[in-house]
Design a protein around this motif. Sequence first.
Motif, PDB file in Angstrom:
ATOM      1  N   LEU A  43     -12.316   9.642  -1.514  1.00 38.84           N
ATOM      2  CA  LEU A  43     -11.476   8.424  -2.782  1.00 38.84           C
ATOM      3  C   LEU A  43     -10.560   7.942  -1.318  1.00 38.84           C
ATOM      4  CD1 LEU A  43     -10.512   7.415  -4.574  1.00 38.84           C
ATOM      5  CD2 LEU A  43      -8.033   9.252  -4.591  1.00 38.84           C
ATOM      6  N   ARG A  44     -10.893   8.657  -0.241  1.00 33.73           N
ATOM      7  CA  ARG A  44     -10.207   7.419   1.140  1.00 33.73           C
ATOM      8  C   ARG A  44     -11.545   6.491   1.629  1.00 33.73           C
ATOM      9  NH1 ARG A  44     -10.194  10.945   4.286  1.00 33.73           N
ATOM     10  NH2 ARG A  44      -8.169  11.353   4.587  1.00 33.73           N
ATOM     11  N   ALA A  45     -12.336   6.915   1.301  1.00 39.58           N
ATOM     12  CA  ALA A  45     -13.158   6.192   1.958  1.00 39.58           C
ATOM     13  C   ALA A  45     -13.959   4.496   0.579  1.00 39.58           C
ATOM     14  CB  ALA A  45     -14.495   6.505   2.331  1.00 39.58           C
ATOM     15  N   ALA A  46     -13.769   5.200  -0.329  1.00 38.84           N
ATOM     16  CA  ALA A  46     -13.913   4.218  -1.939  1.00 38.84           C
ATOM     17  C   ALA A  46     -12.643   3.196  -1.678  1.00 38.84           C
ATOM     18  CB  ALA A  46     -13.609   5.421  -2.471  1.00 38.84           C
ATOM     19  N   VAL A  47     -11.454   3.711  -1.470  1.00 33.73           N
ATOM     20  CA  VAL A  47     -10.483   2.898  -1.564  1.00 33.73           C
ATOM     21  C   VAL A  47     -10.631   1.924  -0.600  1.00 33.73           C
ATOM     22  CG1 VAL A  47      -9.137   3.887  -3.041  1.00 33.73           C
ATOM     23  CG2 VAL A  47      -8.488   4.229  -1.091  1.00 33.73           C
TER      24      VAL A  47
ATOM     25  N   GLY B   1     -11.428  12.984 -12.048  1.00 33.02           N
ATOM     26  CA  GLY B   1     -10.765  14.062 -12.494  1.00 33.02           C
ATOM     27  C   GLY B   1      -9.507  13.768 -13.601  1.00 33.02           C
ATOM     28  N   SER B   2      -8.628  14.703 -13.195  1.00 25.89           N
ATOM     29  CA  SER B   2      -6.856  14.525 -14.209  1.00 25.89           C
ATOM     30  C   SER B   2      -6.649  13.149 -13.567  1.00 25.89           C
ATOM     31  CB  SER B   2      -6.328  15.387 -14.237  1.00 25.89           C
ATOM     32  OG  SER B   2      -5.695  16.427 -13.091  1.00 25.89           O
ATOM     33  N   ARG B   3      -5.714  12.814 -15.117  1.00 31.47           N
ATOM     34  CA  ARG B   3      -4.972  11.555 -13.763  1.00 31.47           C
ATOM     35  C   ARG B   3      -3.529  12.931 -12.503  1.00 31.47           C
ATOM     36  NH1 ARG B   3      -4.631  10.418 -19.504  1.00 31.47           N
ATOM     37  NH2 ARG B   3      -5.919   7.869 -19.575  1.00 31.47           N
ATOM     38  N   LYS B   4      -2.995  13.561 -13.029  1.00 31.33           N
ATOM     39  CA  LYS B   4      -1.550  14.570 -12.386  1.00 31.33           C
ATOM     40  C   LYS B   4      -2.917  15.015 -10.573  1.00 31.33           C
ATOM     41  CE  LYS B   4      -0.040  19.038 -11.690  1.00 31.33           C
ATOM     42  NZ  LYS B   4       0.401  20.232 -12.638  1.00 31.33           N
ATOM     43  N   LYS B   5      -4.371  15.011 -11.281  1.00 33.43           N
ATOM     44  CA  LYS B   5      -5.185  15.312  -9.686  1.00 33.43           C
ATOM     45  C   LYS B   5      -5.217  13.518  -8.497  1.00 33.43           C
ATOM     46  CE  LYS B   5      -8.936  17.598  -7.748  1.00 33.43           C
ATOM     47  NZ  LYS B   5     -10.642  17.863  -7.697  1.00 33.43           N
ATOM     48  N   PHE B   6      -5.332  12.806  -9.334  1.00 33.55           N
ATOM     49  CA  PHE B   6      -5.526  11.303  -9.164  1.00 33.55           C
ATOM     50  C   PHE B   6      -4.012  11.081  -8.431  1.00 33.55           C
ATOM     51  CE2 PHE B   6      -5.151   6.986  -8.847  1.00 33.55           C
ATOM     52  CZ  PHE B   6      -5.750   7.107  -8.209  1.00 33.55           C
ATOM     53  N   ALA B   7      -2.558  11.513  -9.368  1.00 30.86           N
ATOM     54  CA  ALA B   7      -1.557  11.059  -8.474  1.00 30.86           C
ATOM     55  C   ALA B   7      -1.647  11.737  -7.095  1.00 30.86           C
ATOM     56  CB  ALA B   7      -0.602  11.430  -9.942  1.00 30.86           C
ATOM     57  N   THR B   8      -2.133  13.112  -7.275  1.00 25.08           N
ATOM     58  CA  THR B   8      -1.437  13.838  -6.038  1.00 25.08           C
ATOM     59  C   THR B   8      -2.446  13.215  -4.607  1.00 25.08           C
ATOM     60  OG1 THR B   8      -0.501  16.160  -7.302  1.00 25.08           O
ATOM     61  CG2 THR B   8      -1.963  15.547  -4.778  1.00 25.08           C
ATOM     62  N   LEU B   9      -3.573  12.849  -5.205  1.00 30.03           N
ATOM     63  CA  LEU B   9      -3.994  12.529  -4.184  1.00 30.03           C
ATOM     64  C   LEU B   9      -3.953  11.425  -3.246  1.00 30.03           C
ATOM     65  CD1 LEU B   9      -7.935  13.179  -4.998  1.00 30.03           C
ATOM     66  CD2 LEU B   9      -6.681  14.442  -3.149  1.00 30.03           C
ATOM     67  N   ARG B  10      -3.609  10.111  -4.857  1.00 24.82           N
ATOM     68  CA  ARG B  10      -2.683   8.934  -4.803  1.00 24.82           C
ATOM     69  C   ARG B  10      -1.410   9.005  -3.660  1.00 24.82           C
ATOM     70  NH1 ARG B  10       1.513   5.558  -5.734  1.00 24.82           N
ATOM     71  NH2 ARG B  10       1.109   3.630  -6.252  1.00 24.82           N
ATOM     72  N   ASP B  11      -0.330   9.361  -3.897  1.00 19.46           N
ATOM     73  CA  ASP B  11       0.587   9.658  -2.530  1.00 19.46           C
ATOM     74  C   ASP B  11       0.185  10.637  -1.540  1.00 19.46           C
ATOM     75  OD1 ASP B  11       1.950   9.712  -4.963  1.00 19.46           O
ATOM     76  OD2 ASP B  11       2.620  11.553  -5.200  1.00 19.46           O
TER      77      ASP B  11
ATOM     78  N   ILE C 266      -5.150   1.970  -3.516  1.00 12.17           N
ATOM     79  CA  ILE C 266      -5.496   3.077  -4.452  1.00 12.17           C
ATOM     80  C   ILE C 266      -5.410   2.281  -5.826  1.00 12.17           C
ATOM     81  CG2 ILE C 266      -4.961   4.993  -4.823  1.00 12.17           C
ATOM     82  CD1 ILE C 266      -3.250   5.086  -1.788  1.00 12.17           C
ATOM     83  N   ASP C 267      -4.286   1.554  -6.271  1.00 10.00           N
ATOM     84  CA  ASP C 267      -4.250   1.222  -7.453  1.00 10.00           C
ATOM     85  C   ASP C 267      -5.165   0.650  -8.237  1.00 10.00           C
ATOM     86  OD1 ASP C 267      -1.993   2.437  -7.317  1.00 10.00           O
ATOM     87  OD2 ASP C 267      -0.708   0.879  -7.651  1.00 10.00           O
ATOM     88  N   ARG C 268      -6.597   0.303  -7.261  1.00  9.09           N
ATOM     89  CA  ARG C 268      -7.922  -0.614  -7.941  1.00  9.09           C
ATOM     90  C   ARG C 268      -8.436   1.180  -9.087  1.00  9.09           C
ATOM     91  NH1 ARG C 268     -11.114  -2.666  -4.061  1.00  9.09           N
ATOM     92  NH2 ARG C 268     -10.311  -1.033  -2.913  1.00  9.09           N
TER      93      ARG C 268
END
Length: 273
Positions: A193-197, A208-218, A230-232
């Motif tokens: 996800l880091r490389a993608a954004v 993946g789930s919204r919850k999992k993505f929120a954790t990775l976003r933080d 990240i919000d893209r």
Amino acid sequence: MHTTLRLEQEAEKLQAQGVAYAVATIVRTVNATSAKPGDKALIGANGEIIEGWIGGGCARGAVGRAARTAVEIGKPQFVSLKPEEVLADEGHAAGEEVDGIRFARNGCPSKGSMDIFIEPVLPMPRLVVYGDSPVARALLDQAGRFDFRRSVFAPEAADMPRVEDLLTDAAIDASPTTTVVVATQGRGDKDALRAAVMSDAGYIAFVGSRKKFATLRDALIAEGIAPARIDRVKAPAGLDIHAITSEEIALSIMAEIVAFRRRPQPPSGREAS
């Protein structure tokens, strides 16, 4: 070397490099013109002639502008180049478009007229997939049927499907037309996800789930990555079609990618004067 052969060889080279360009063909001439019907040129996305001949400086400016527009919007252009007095007699003006014909002024002393058809040749759309999960594999299979150039980063996979590019580095050089899907599903999610954004891809989705993505976003924000990057990300990936199986999830993502690819483009606003 024959001109046609040179054009064919250069066109093959550009396509192999994934470069967008346009083919300009003289379809009609009136009075004195240096180019004749059937003459062709390959023109880059910047409007510069790469190979071929469509006349001197009197034609190149108008054709170059039309070629840029053709590549930008992905649609052919038709330019009618005429002396200003001829345009006036016909009731037209330089830059005017009527029934798909863009009129341009020929200011050369020869006073000739030319009609030129400009057709864009765009590279295959690119899809980058991170991971070798069942969804990743199903998506790669489906994307092949839609003529996508498929790039995959899955260094631990032993038997990935046949694709165009197997990436050895997570970091990618992506354009705004590139689509990226992170389908690692538990194996290297944050790194992918880091490389993608950090790329300039126009579409990024996370399987993946919204919850999992929120954790990775933080976690990524804590590393110093700007939230706007990240919000893209579309998370969860795909259109809501109540998908359950891997194939159905891949289908929902493919549908969203097609919608992104076919979205309406704003008009160029350039005048072929």
